[in-house]
Write a protein that holds these residues in place. Structure first.
Motif, PDB file in Angstrom:
ATOM      1  N   UNK A 355       0.703  -1.196   0.318  1.00 24.56           N
ATOM      2  CA  UNK A 355       0.159  -0.228   0.078  1.00 24.56           C
ATOM      3  C   UNK A 355       0.768   1.370   0.459  1.00 24.56           C
ATOM      4  N   UNK A 356       1.629   1.265   0.426  1.00 25.48           N
ATOM      5  CA  UNK A 356       2.905   2.652   0.531  1.00 25.48           C
ATOM      6  C   UNK A 356       3.779   2.879  -0.307  1.00 25.48           C
ATOM      7  N   UNK A 357       3.713   1.957  -1.265  1.00 26.88           N
ATOM      8  CA  UNK A 357       4.651   2.115  -2.473  1.00 26.88           C
ATOM      9  C   UNK A 357       3.281   2.115  -3.833  1.00 26.88           C
ATOM     10  N   UNK A 358       2.434   2.369  -3.438  1.00 26.20           N
ATOM     11  CA  UNK A 358       1.277   2.525  -4.546  1.00 26.20           C
ATOM     12  C   UNK A 358       1.340   1.401  -6.107  1.00 26.20           C
ATOM     13  N   UNK A 359       1.548  -0.045  -5.231  1.00 29.26           N
ATOM     14  CA  UNK A 359       1.366  -1.088  -6.071  1.00 29.26           C
ATOM     15  C   UNK A 359      -0.322  -1.368  -5.728  1.00 29.26           C
ATOM     16  N   UNK A 360      -0.255  -2.324  -6.486  1.00 27.36           N
ATOM     17  CA  UNK A 360      -1.592  -3.508  -6.809  1.00 27.36           C
ATOM     18  C   UNK A 360      -1.730  -4.262  -7.176  1.00 27.36           C
ATOM     19  N   UNK A 361      -2.359  -5.186  -6.247  1.00 32.65           N
ATOM     20  CA  UNK A 361      -2.384  -6.796  -6.290  1.00 32.65           C
ATOM     21  C   UNK A 361      -2.876  -7.255  -7.572  1.00 32.65           C
ATOM     22  N   UNK A 362      -2.387  -8.088  -8.246  1.00 33.99           N
ATOM     23  CA  UNK A 362      -2.965  -8.845  -9.551  1.00 33.99           C
ATOM     24  C   UNK A 362      -3.374 -10.093  -9.184  1.00 33.99           C
ATOM     25  N   UNK A 363      -5.055 -10.943  -9.306  1.00 37.42           N
ATOM     26  CA  UNK A 363      -5.007 -11.615  -8.157  1.00 37.42           C
ATOM     27  C   UNK A 363      -5.599 -12.785  -8.593  1.00 37.42           C
ATOM     28  N   UNK A 364      -5.436 -14.059  -8.796  1.00 33.87           N
ATOM     29  CA  UNK A 364      -6.548 -15.014  -9.498  1.00 33.87           C
ATOM     30  C   UNK A 364      -7.552 -16.146  -8.181  1.00 33.87           C
ATOM     31  N   UNK A 365      -8.873 -15.741  -7.795  1.00 35.72           N
ATOM     32  CA  UNK A 365      -9.075 -15.975  -6.847  1.00 35.72           C
ATOM     33  C   UNK A 365      -9.558 -17.649  -7.025  1.00 35.72           C
ATOM     34  N   UNK A 366      -9.642 -18.404  -8.232  1.00 37.24           N
ATOM     35  CA  UNK A 366      -9.960 -19.183  -8.554  1.00 37.24           C
ATOM     36  C   UNK A 366      -8.728 -20.241  -8.368  1.00 37.24           C
TER      37      UNK A 366
END
Length: 497
Positions: A355-366
């Motif tokens: 969060x501090x680095x301003x990144x997002x998480x690309x995730x695959x729930x399945x």
């Protein structure tokens, strides 16, 4: 075009308003006012009869060429054991009269009681190339004929088991097929994606000339998806030379944009190669019990710096907690921006750092449906913090859902249901406190666009029911009535029927 009698759904407020008209001009939403004819109204119209309209869905991580191929090849995921798979491959070989390679994809070998190796494939055919690819893409099996055919008949691969970089190398080589044929397969795969409400993808496919390839496809009349094109370390010179920048358009028609620089730092849980602090309980022979990094910290930082200096965001595959920590160190050191791809077991401290680095998480729930049993059995120390979707959102880390196809099928509604239920229907939720609301899961699937607004991109879908009021167990059955991408009608159930 005018879409009549549409109920527009706001995914932030949960409000769906009275039926009104949506007018599309070019690739933009011109007006949503039932009483006014806009300048962009060309006379064409579809009556949605009160259906619910929301922003279109994105698959934020897909290997699209491999997915298009997997749809045309034997499905190894149907086999419950190595023996059953080999029996099926034997039937294919015996029924055929040619010597073309047989490539079965999607093997879920981590759930098998027996093991597969290349010698079992040799026993089926000593002359016809046979390949099996694991669903995770990080492991493949090849008979000797296949290893010879694709130039990988090395002594250290004599057992026919290829892992990580060797598996990727083999996948690259068998992906070289007739250009026109593959383009046709890709077009059909786009149609399937559009029928599920997908308007765009982030294509992580490895290989050369990806920009040229997608420009050729986008010039066809059957281009249906917006495509964000990633590059890899071995194609970064090509991407920079072509002027690619993350987020910048690549074609005039608006279908293509520059994507991130993709880097892999570790393996996968199902291959027992994700790089973790705690060891796997029963690692396969020859594997490090903690998994292992795929790249050195120094090389990772160098690549990230180069990407950042050339206008490329980073998409860094990091699954295990040690891989995530190393990746975040490099993001902080280089000032690069982008995403952690997969981010399956970050520590609480590293979620805060993301969060501090301003990144997002690309995730695959399945993925959690396949990884759950394996993690609980072989890596129980991490089971309680796996796939921390709600924790990441609440810490201020935006989520972007994808499928990693062909690892799992391109079906955003299955990912949405899994993020909400954290299980298959009827199963006990896994780490239920990490479940998302339907609205949160939907926003994670639309590129975080909550509502359609005048002037915005005409990337939208119309549904037969309000998704915010759907029984979570039935989310995967959501019926898409209409999909529009880049202002073009890409799927319409009435036309298909």
């Amino acid at each position: 075009m005018r879409l009549r009698n549409a109920r527009m759904v706001d995914l932030a407020t949960g409000v769906s308003d009275r039926p009104r008209d949506i007018v599309i001009s070019g690739s933009r939403i011109y007006r949503s006012d039932v009483s006014t004819t806009g300048a962009g109204d060309d006379g064409a119209e579809i009556d949605l009869q009160g259906r619910w309209v929301m922003p279109g869905l994105w698959d934020a991580h897909v290997h699209f060429d491999l997915w298009a191929m997997a749809c045309r090849r034997p499905d190894a995921g149907r086999a419950d054991s190595a023996a059953e798979l080999c029996a099926g491959l034997r039937r294919i070989v015996e029924a055929g009269s040619d010597e073309d390679p047989v490539i079965a994809m999607g093997a879920q070998h981590w759930a098998w009681a027996d093991d597969l190796d290349g010698r079992m494939l040799d026993a089926i055919s000593g002359t016809r190339p046979l390949v099996v690819v694991a669903a995770n893409l990080h492991t493949a099996w090849a008979n000797r004929a296949a290893r010879r055919h694709w130039g990988m008949d090395r002594e250290d691969l004599a057992d026919g088991v290829l892992r990580e970089k060797d598996a990727f190398r083999l996948e690259d080589r068998f992906s070289v097929v007739d250009e026109a044929l593959l383009d046709d397969w890709v077009a059909r795969a786009q149609e399937q994606a559009a029928s599920r409400g997908i308007v765009g993808i982030v294509d992580m496919q490895h290989g050369p000339e990806r920009i040229r390839t997608w420009r050729r496809r986008a010039a066809r009349t059957d281009q249906l998806l917006r495509v964000v094109i990633a590059c890899w370390a071995d194609s970064i010179d090509e991407a920079i030379g072509a002027g690619m920048r993350t987020g910048h358009p690549i074609d005039e028609a608006g279908w293509l944009r520059g994507g991130p620089l993709k880097i892999i730092t570790d393996g996968s849980f199902t291959a027992q190669t994700a790089w973790c602090t705690h060891p796997y309980g029963d690692p396969d022979s020859g594997l490090d019990p903690h998994g292992s990094p795929s790249i050195s910290r120094e090389k990772l930082a160098t690549l990230m710096s180069r990407g950042e200096l050339n206008g490329l965001q980073l998409a860094v595959h990091a699954i295990g907690d040690r891989a995530i920590a190393m990746t975040l160190d490099c993001f902080a050191e280089t000032g690069a921006s982008g995403s952690i791809e997969h981010a399956m077991v970050p520590s609480a401290a590293d979620i805060a750092r993301m969060a501090e680095l301003g990144l997002h998480a690309s995730v695959q729930p399945v993925h959690m449906l396949a990884d759950r049993e394996l993690i609980e059995d072989s890596w129980p120390t991490g089971a309680g913090r796996s796939f921390p979707l709600r924790s990441m959102l609440e810490a201020g880390v935006p989520l972007a859902f994808g499928t990693d196809a062909p690892v799992t099928p391109i079906d955003p509604w299955l990912a949405i249901r899994t993020a909400v239920l954290r299980a298959v229907p009827g199963q006990e939720p896994w780490n239920a406190s990490e479940s998302l609301s339907i609205a949160q899961a939907l926003r994670s699937s639309t590129g975080r666009i909550a509502a359609l607004v005048p002037g915005g991109h005409a990337d939208l879908i119309a549904l037969d029911e309000n998704p915010l009021e759907t029984d979570p167990e039935h989310l995967a059955e959501t019926r898409v009535h209409l999909t529009m991408a880049n202002g073009e009608l890409t799927w319409w159930a009435d036309a298909a029927d």
